[in-house]
Design a protein around this motif. Structure first.
Motif, mmCIF file in Angstrom:
data_model
loop_
_atom_site.group_PDB
_atom_site.id
_atom_site.type_symbol
_atom_site.label_atom_id
_atom_site.label_comp_id
_atom_site.label_asym_id
_atom_site.label_seq_id
_atom_site.Cartn_x
_atom_site.Cartn_y
_atom_site.Cartn_z
ATOM 1 N N LEU A 68 26.621 6.765 -2.947
ATOM 2 C CA LEU A 68 27.397 5.606 -3.802
ATOM 3 C C LEU A 68 27.799 6.147 -5.335
ATOM 4 O O LEU A 68 28.668 5.887 -5.502
ATOM 5 C CB LEU A 68 26.627 4.268 -3.679
ATOM 6 N N LEU A 69 26.738 6.744 -5.776
ATOM 7 C CA LEU A 69 26.849 7.140 -7.060
ATOM 8 C C LEU A 69 27.996 8.160 -7.050
ATOM 9 O O LEU A 69 28.610 7.930 -8.193
ATOM 10 C CB LEU A 69 25.705 7.740 -7.565
ATOM 11 N N LEU A 70 27.758 9.189 -6.431
ATOM 12 C CA LEU A 70 29.023 10.067 -6.468
ATOM 13 C C LEU A 70 30.433 9.696 -5.912
ATOM 14 O O LEU A 70 31.439 9.835 -6.761
ATOM 15 C CB LEU A 70 28.759 11.260 -5.445
ATOM 16 N N LEU A 71 30.287 8.720 -5.050
ATOM 17 C CA LEU A 71 31.358 7.980 -4.649
ATOM 18 C C LEU A 71 32.206 7.169 -5.871
ATOM 19 O O LEU A 71 33.388 7.238 -6.246
ATOM 20 C CB LEU A 71 31.507 6.964 -3.495
ATOM 21 N N ASN A 72 31.195 6.506 -6.690
ATOM 22 C CA ASN A 72 31.768 5.909 -7.885
ATOM 23 C C ASN A 72 32.200 6.497 -8.928
ATOM 24 O O ASN A 72 33.380 6.094 -9.588
ATOM 25 C CB ASN A 72 30.482 4.847 -8.201
ATOM 26 N N GLN A 73 31.828 7.671 -9.215
ATOM 27 C CA GLN A 73 32.140 8.589 -10.299
ATOM 28 C C GLN A 73 33.389 9.202 -9.804
ATOM 29 O O GLN A 73 34.560 9.234 -10.391
ATOM 30 C CB GLN A 73 31.214 9.527 -10.495
ATOM 31 N N TRP A 74 33.524 9.828 -8.341
ATOM 32 C CA TRP A 74 34.795 10.107 -7.966
ATOM 33 C C TRP A 74 35.999 9.248 -8.224
ATOM 34 O O TRP A 74 37.074 9.588 -8.451
ATOM 35 C CB TRP A 74 34.715 10.856 -6.672
ATOM 36 N N ALA A 75 35.763 8.070 -7.636
ATOM 37 C CA ALA A 75 36.604 7.074 -7.813
ATOM 38 C C ALA A 75 37.110 6.726 -8.955
ATOM 39 O O ALA A 75 38.297 6.253 -9.240
ATOM 40 C CB ALA A 75 36.094 5.759 -6.860
ATOM 41 N N HIS A 76 36.158 6.742 -9.942
ATOM 42 C CA HIS A 76 36.530 6.179 -11.325
ATOM 43 C C HIS A 76 37.316 7.417 -11.898
ATOM 44 O O HIS A 76 38.332 7.007 -12.692
ATOM 45 C CB HIS A 76 35.251 6.240 -12.232
ATOM 46 N N HIS A 77 37.196 8.677 -11.665
ATOM 47 C CA HIS A 77 38.349 9.716 -12.059
ATOM 48 C C HIS A 77 39.494 9.446 -11.399
ATOM 49 O O HIS A 77 40.550 10.030 -12.051
ATOM 50 C CB HIS A 77 37.652 11.014 -11.883
ATOM 51 N N GLN A 78 39.492 8.862 -10.377
ATOM 52 C CA GLN A 78 40.889 8.893 -9.635
ATOM 53 C C GLN A 78 41.456 7.417 -9.847
ATOM 54 O O GLN A 78 42.507 7.157 -9.281
ATOM 55 C CB GLN A 78 40.763 9.103 -8.018
ATOM 56 N N HIS A 79 40.840 6.647 -10.412
ATOM 57 C CA HIS A 79 41.292 5.225 -10.701
ATOM 58 C C HIS A 79 41.483 4.603 -9.767
ATOM 59 O O HIS A 79 42.320 3.720 -9.387
ATOM 60 C CB HIS A 79 42.628 5.286 -11.641
ATOM 61 N N HIS A 80 40.382 4.638 -8.819
ATOM 62 C CA HIS A 80 40.211 3.859 -7.483
ATOM 63 C C HIS A 80 39.090 2.903 -7.671
ATOM 64 O O HIS A 80 38.148 3.172 -8.266
ATOM 65 C CB HIS A 80 40.115 4.827 -6.357
ATOM 66 N N GLY A 81 39.219 1.966 -6.887
ATOM 67 C CA GLY A 81 38.132 0.959 -6.765
ATOM 68 C C GLY A 81 37.368 1.174 -5.806
ATOM 69 O O GLY A 81 37.670 1.447 -4.584
ATOM 70 N N VAL A 82 35.809 1.201 -5.810
ATOM 71 C CA VAL A 82 35.052 1.405 -4.730
ATOM 72 C C VAL A 82 35.056 0.310 -3.743
ATOM 73 O O VAL A 82 34.998 0.432 -2.625
ATOM 74 C CB VAL A 82 33.504 1.791 -5.227
ATOM 75 N N TRP A 83 34.895 -1.009 -4.105
ATOM 76 C CA TRP A 83 34.729 -2.062 -3.446
ATOM 77 C C TRP A 83 35.711 -2.203 -2.348
ATOM 78 O O TRP A 83 35.440 -2.659 -1.098
ATOM 79 C CB TRP A 83 34.589 -3.583 -4.384
ATOM 80 N N PRO A 84 37.232 -2.171 -2.548
ATOM 81 C CA PRO A 84 37.904 -2.210 -1.483
ATOM 82 C C PRO A 84 37.564 -1.153 -0.373
ATOM 83 O O PRO A 84 37.878 -1.468 0.846
ATOM 84 C CB PRO A 84 39.407 -1.913 -2.207
ATOM 85 N N ILE A 85 37.097 0.004 -0.748
ATOM 86 C CA ILE A 85 36.975 1.112 0.221
ATOM 87 C C ILE A 85 35.844 0.644 1.184
ATOM 88 O O ILE A 85 35.976 0.922 2.362
ATOM 89 C CB ILE A 85 36.661 2.455 -0.635
ATOM 90 N N LEU A 86 34.807 -0.040 0.523
ATOM 91 C CA LEU A 86 33.608 -0.308 1.366
ATOM 92 C C LEU A 86 33.893 -1.542 2.111
ATOM 93 O O LEU A 86 33.519 -1.606 3.362
ATOM 94 C CB LEU A 86 32.546 -0.358 0.314
#
Length: 412
Positions: A68-86
């Motif tokens: 989840l930590l890696l996903l959050n960092q990667w999503a932040h750099h791509q300007h994506h939200g983690v919540w909708p993905i999950l």
């Protein structure tokens, strides 16, 4: 690999630490005499079992949190939200739609559009629990999946511990958490709930708790189409055991196990006014049985014909091939019949389908007994090799899960 090396030399003691007492009226873990109360004995047994499984559950949580930590960092750099993905994308959106509006009444002719393909237990559980909890139904659905994932991890540990002891059980739980598509365990999907039902149903069969086995198998059949694999494991094992000694409980378990799966298929047939209603829905989702021809075509395409195959499809293909090898190793090691039936039917369904190819690694996520040969091998390896393998699996799982969610453009 020796056919006997992977099996315990003797069965675990009936009242060994971490094993449920054979009679919940007896609380052997605290020295209380039988008859002190069924509820008290059961709670004490559960606490003992949970204490034994605690390191595995902590390892499971660590794997998921690193991912989840890696996903959050990667999503932040791509300007994506983690919540909708999950919580709200792909199949999660279909389940939320069922929770909001129920099922359609008609078959229709549009492809990939009929929500009767999705089994009912998870979306209706989301609807029921959301009434009692704050937040949206998406929040509730994700919370149910996360809670179910820990119950599933506990069940995976219980099966591994019953068969091979604590070290193998810990490694088995870790490997299940660290699968390349492990992120799905913390998404608004049904895999975690289904694995929880399947794992505890298999544990109940292995420990002779037949009514629990049948009930949990029936619930798994209301959760996913592959619930028939859990039902087959319970029913086949029960019927074979009846050859040696008749038991009404065993017979009841054999009949109860497929009831949930059959009930949903029957309900869809009545709703659509045709006996093959559910299979007609599956045809609209391009899911027809072809004996594995489409699977072989896609495997050949990914590994031989395509010079630049999509990385996620390579992962799916390797997962399918490795799963077949692991099943063969499990059969060679003479795994207990319920595990072989469960994973065998699961593989038969996933590999024999002519439907979409890319989600098949996810479809195999509940097949945790396939990982037993790996867990056994790691348990005998040197500490250094084991540490390297665990680290590689942890980092690989985190990367592949984030890649699946952020780079791969379709559903997991």
């Amino acid at each position: 690999m020796s056919s006997t090396a992977s099996r315990p030399t003797s069965p675990p003691p009936r009242n060994a630490p971490g094993a449920f007492p054979p009679n919940t009226n007896a609380n052997t873990s605290t020295g209380t005499r039988a008859g002190t109360g069924t509820g008290t004995g059961t709670l004490c047994a559960l606490r003992t079992h949970l204490r034994l499984a605690a390191p595995a559950l902590l390892a499971y949580a660590a794997v998921r949190l690193v991912g989840l930590l890696l996903l959050n960092q990667w999503a932040h750099h791509q300007h994506h939200g983690v919540w909708p993905i999950l919580a709200t994308k792909w199949d999660a959106d279909w389940y939320l739609g069922i929770a909001h509006h129920g099922y359609t009444h008609h078959l229709g002719t549009r492809y990939d559009a009929n929500n009767l393909a999705f089994f009912p237990l998870y979306p209706y559980l989301v609807k029921a629990v959301a009434v009692l909890t704050p937040g949206t139904r998406a929040t509730t659905g994700l919370a149910i999946s996360i809670v179910a994932s820990f119950l599933a991890a506990w069940g995976v540990f219980a099966v591994g511990h019953h068969l091979h002891g604590r070290r193998v059980a810990l490694l088995l739980t870790f490997l299940w958490a660290a699968l390349p598509v492990g992120l799905v365990q913390w998404m608004g999907y049904t895999e975690s709930l289904f694995t929880a039902f399947a794992a505890w149903s298999l544990y109940a069969v292995l420990t002779g708790r037949w009514l629990w086995a049948g009930t949990l198998a029936s619930l798994s059949g209301l959760t996913r189409p592959t619930g028939i694999a859990t039902a087959a494991a319970v029913t086949v094992t029960a019927l074979l055991s009846l050859r040696h000694r008749f038991s009404p409980r065993v017979l009841a378990a054999a009949a109860l196990a497929p009831a949930g799966w059959l009930a949903y298929l029957g309900w869809v047939g009545v709703r659509l006014g045709r006996w093959d209603g559910y299979f007609a829905v599956q045809r609209l989702w391009h899911n027809e049985w072809d004996g594995g021809l489409e699977t072989l075509r896609r495997v050949r395409e990914v590994l031989v014909q395509d010079s630049t195959p999509e990385l996620f499809l390579v992962t799916v293909t390797v997962t399918l091939l490795v799963s077949v090898v692991l099943y063969a190793l499990g059969a060679w090691d003479r795994q207990p019949l319920p595990l072989l039936v469960f994973t065998g039917v699961l593989l038969l369904i996933v590999l024999g389908s002519g439907g979409v190819y890319f989600p098949r690694a996810r479809f195999l996520l509940p097949g945790f007994p396939l990982l037993l040969p790996l867990a056994l091998h790691l348990s005998r390896a040197s500490p250094r090799f084991r540490a390297l393998a665990v680290t590689a699996a942890l980092l690989g799982s985190a990367y592949w899960s984030a890649y699946m969610a952020l780079v791969w453009p379709s559903a997991p």
